[in-house]
Motif scaffolding. Structure first.
Motif, PDB file in Angstrom:
ATOM      1  N   VAL A  68       1.502  -0.542  17.084  1.00 15.27           N
ATOM      2  CA  VAL A  68       2.310  -0.153  15.927  1.00 15.27           C
ATOM      3  C   VAL A  68       1.389   0.565  14.953  1.00 15.27           C
ATOM      4  CG1 VAL A  68       3.644  -0.984  13.951  1.00 15.27           C
ATOM      5  CG2 VAL A  68       3.933  -2.078  16.181  1.00 15.27           C
ATOM      6  N   ILE A  69       1.803   1.755  14.547  1.00  8.16           N
ATOM      7  CA  ILE A  69       1.111   2.464  13.468  1.00  8.16           C
ATOM      8  C   ILE A  69       2.048   2.381  12.276  1.00  8.16           C
ATOM      9  CG2 ILE A  69       0.186   4.652  12.621  1.00  8.16           C
ATOM     10  CD1 ILE A  69      -0.356   5.458  15.538  1.00  8.16           C
ATOM     11  N   THR A  70       1.533   1.864  11.172  1.00  4.20           N
ATOM     12  CA  THR A  70       2.401   1.607  10.040  1.00  4.20           C
ATOM     13  C   THR A  70       1.687   1.825   8.713  1.00  4.20           C
ATOM     14  OG1 THR A  70       3.981  -0.014   9.123  1.00  4.20           O
ATOM     15  CG2 THR A  70       1.872  -0.878   9.942  1.00  4.20           C
ATOM     16  N   HIS A  71       2.469   1.788   7.660  1.00  4.26           N
ATOM     17  CA  HIS A  71       1.929   1.831   6.303  1.00  4.26           C
ATOM     18  C   HIS A  71       1.373   0.444   5.984  1.00  4.26           C
ATOM     19  CE1 HIS A  71       5.500  -0.237   4.374  1.00  4.26           C
ATOM     20  NE2 HIS A  71       5.912  -0.016   5.619  1.00  4.26           N
ATOM     21  N   GLY A  72       0.837   0.270   4.809  1.00  2.00           N
ATOM     22  CA  GLY A  72       0.198  -0.996   4.460  1.00  2.00           C
ATOM     23  C   GLY A  72       1.129  -2.017   3.860  1.00  2.00           C
ATOM     24  N   GLY A  73       2.372  -2.031   4.276  1.00  2.00           N
ATOM     25  CA  GLY A  73       3.331  -3.008   3.771  1.00  2.00           C
ATOM     26  C   GLY A  73       3.178  -4.349   4.470  1.00  2.00           C
ATOM     27  N   THR A  74       3.234  -5.406   3.706  1.00  2.14           N
ATOM     28  CA  THR A  74       3.051  -6.751   4.249  1.00  2.14           C
ATOM     29  C   THR A  74       4.062  -7.061   5.342  1.00  2.14           C
ATOM     30  OG1 THR A  74       2.218  -7.491   2.116  1.00  2.14           O
ATOM     31  CG2 THR A  74       2.915  -9.200   3.634  1.00  2.14           C
ATOM     32  N   GLY A  75       5.337  -6.768   5.095  1.00  2.00           N
ATOM     33  CA  GLY A  75       6.378  -7.079   6.073  1.00  2.00           C
ATOM     34  C   GLY A  75       6.168  -6.363   7.393  1.00  2.00           C
ATOM     35  N   ARG A  92      -0.443   3.805   2.023  1.00  4.58           N
ATOM     36  CA  ARG A  92       0.219   4.842   1.220  1.00  4.58           C
ATOM     37  C   ARG A  92      -0.583   4.956  -0.076  1.00  4.58           C
ATOM     38  NH1 ARG A  92       5.776   5.706   2.408  1.00  4.58           N
ATOM     39  NH2 ARG A  92       6.631   4.236   3.915  1.00  4.58           N
ATOM     40  N   LEU A  93      -0.732   6.186  -0.571  1.00  5.37           N
ATOM     41  CA  LEU A  93      -1.520   6.404  -1.781  1.00  5.37           C
ATOM     42  C   LEU A  93      -0.680   7.064  -2.867  1.00  5.37           C
ATOM     43  CD1 LEU A  93      -4.829   7.633  -0.109  1.00  5.37           C
ATOM     44  CD2 LEU A  93      -4.282   5.318  -0.925  1.00  5.37           C
ATOM     45  N   ALA A  94      -0.866   6.594  -4.082  1.00  6.46           N
ATOM     46  CA  ALA A  94      -0.095   7.092  -5.223  1.00  6.46           C
ATOM     47  C   ALA A  94      -0.329   8.581  -5.457  1.00  6.46           C
ATOM     48  CB  ALA A  94      -0.446   6.291  -6.475  1.00  6.46           C
ATOM     49  N   ARG A  95      -1.554   9.051  -5.265  1.00  8.66           N
ATOM     50  CA  ARG A  95      -1.860  10.456  -5.580  1.00  8.66           C
ATOM     51  C   ARG A  95      -1.076  11.452  -4.728  1.00  8.66           C
ATOM     52  NH1 ARG A  95      -7.035   8.852  -3.478  1.00  8.66           N
ATOM     53  NH2 ARG A  95      -7.444   9.765  -1.437  1.00  8.66           N
ATOM     54  N   TYR A  96      -0.527  10.991  -3.605  1.00  4.05           N
ATOM     55  CA  TYR A  96       0.292  11.853  -2.750  1.00  4.05           C
ATOM     56  C   TYR A  96       1.789  11.564  -2.910  1.00  4.05           C
ATOM     57  CZ  TYR A  96      -4.194  12.651  -0.461  1.00  4.05           C
ATOM     58  OH  TYR A  96      -5.509  12.971  -0.197  1.00  4.05           O
ATOM     59  N   GLY A  97       2.146  10.749  -3.892  1.00  2.00           N
ATOM     60  CA  GLY A  97       3.554  10.404  -4.111  1.00  2.00           C
ATOM     61  C   GLY A  97       4.108   9.482  -3.040  1.00  2.00           C
ATOM     62  N   GLU A  98       3.216   8.708  -2.417  1.00  2.00           N
ATOM     63  CA  GLU A  98       3.627   7.821  -1.327  1.00  2.00           C
ATOM     64  C   GLU A  98       3.945   6.407  -1.810  1.00  2.00           C
ATOM     65  OE1 GLU A  98       0.780  10.267   1.769  1.00  2.00           O
ATOM     66  OE2 GLU A  98       0.083   8.352   0.956  1.00  2.00           O
ATOM     67  N   HIS A  99       3.543   6.105  -3.041  1.00  2.00           N
ATOM     68  CA  HIS A  99       3.835   4.808  -3.652  1.00  2.00           C
ATOM     69  C   HIS A  99       3.518   4.909  -5.132  1.00  2.00           C
ATOM     70  CE1 HIS A  99       5.032   0.696  -3.436  1.00  2.00           C
ATOM     71  NE2 HIS A  99       4.899   0.657  -2.125  1.00  2.00           N
ATOM     72  N   ASP A 101       1.440   2.884  -6.766  1.00  2.00           N
ATOM     73  CA  ASP A 101       0.029   2.557  -6.974  1.00  2.00           C
ATOM     74  C   ASP A 101      -0.651   2.435  -5.608  1.00  2.00           C
ATOM     75  OD1 ASP A 101       0.625   0.008  -5.893  1.00  2.00           O
ATOM     76  OD2 ASP A 101       0.905  -0.874  -7.874  1.00  2.00           O
ATOM     77  N   ASP A 102      -1.881   1.992  -5.613  1.00  2.00           N
ATOM     78  CA  ASP A 102      -2.650   1.915  -4.359  1.00  2.00           C
ATOM     79  C   ASP A 102      -2.839   0.482  -3.864  1.00  2.00           C
ATOM     80  OD1 ASP A 102      -2.852   4.664  -4.341  1.00  2.00           O
ATOM     81  OD2 ASP A 102      -4.839   4.703  -5.240  1.00  2.00           O
ATOM     82  N   HIS A 103      -1.877  -0.392  -4.144  1.00  2.00           N
ATOM     83  CA  HIS A 103      -2.009  -1.797  -3.748  1.00  2.00           C
ATOM     84  C   HIS A 103      -2.103  -1.987  -2.229  1.00  2.00           C
ATOM     85  CE1 HIS A 103       2.330  -1.374  -3.086  1.00  2.00           C
ATOM     86  NE2 HIS A 103       2.216  -2.423  -2.280  1.00  2.00           N
TER      87      HIS A 103
END
Length: 159
Positions: A68-75, A92-99, A101-103
């Motif tokens: 599985v390739i995924t974003h950094g979401g806990t679920g 996902r990074l905030a600077r690219y409008g992906e979230h 913040d960078d949590h």
């Protein structure tokens, strides 16, 4: 098969989808790829995708995949490691409008520290992460839900 899942939030993750397309096109990824792209507006050229999957489609797809390739979401991460899948997580990074913040960087660090996943800190490192994940052995996920439930029961019984 590789299953790419980007969750159901309102944020795109076009950078990752584009890099996966490049990796399929240049042969770095030779496995079949299927992606749940969410609200991303990048249209993959070299692999099959769907915007959203219902619960049954998701369960069927994850049962068929190896990675599985995924974003950094806990679920997304916990769901995949519970199914004993190799997980490559990209924040996902905030600077690219992906979230907002960078949590997701911190979340991926935690999972990496437990040796549950293969972190990919930048999409430019995806090729290396794919190779690493094929060679590495990761810890199996152990839920602490039973411990929490048991302590709640003991608290109730003793009060």
């Amino acid at each position: 098969m590789i299953f790419v899942t980007l969750g159901s939030q309102r944020f795109q993750f076009n950078r990752l989808l584009k890099k996966i397309d490049e990796c399929v096109a240049d042969g770095t990824i030779s496995d079949e790829v299927f992606a749940q792209i969410g609200v991303s507006d990048y249209i993959p050229q070299h692999y099959i995708y769907k915007s959203f999957l219902d619960r049954n489609e998701f369960a069927c797809t994850i049962s068929k995949c190896d990675t599985v390739i995924t974003h950094g979401g806990t679920g997304a991460i916990i769901g995949a490691v519970k199914k004993r899948k190799k997980v490559i997580a990209v924040p996902r990074l905030a600077r690219y409008g992906e979230h907002v913040d960078d949590h997701q960087i911190q979340l991926i660090r935690q999972f990496d520290g437990l040796n549950l996943i293969c972190p990919c800190w930048d999409v430019e490192d995806l090729k290396a992460a794919i190779q690493t994940s094929k060679m590495e052995q990761y810890q199996e996920y152990e839920s602490n839900s039973n411990i929490i439930i048991e302590s709640i029961v003991q608290f109730i019984e003793n009060n």
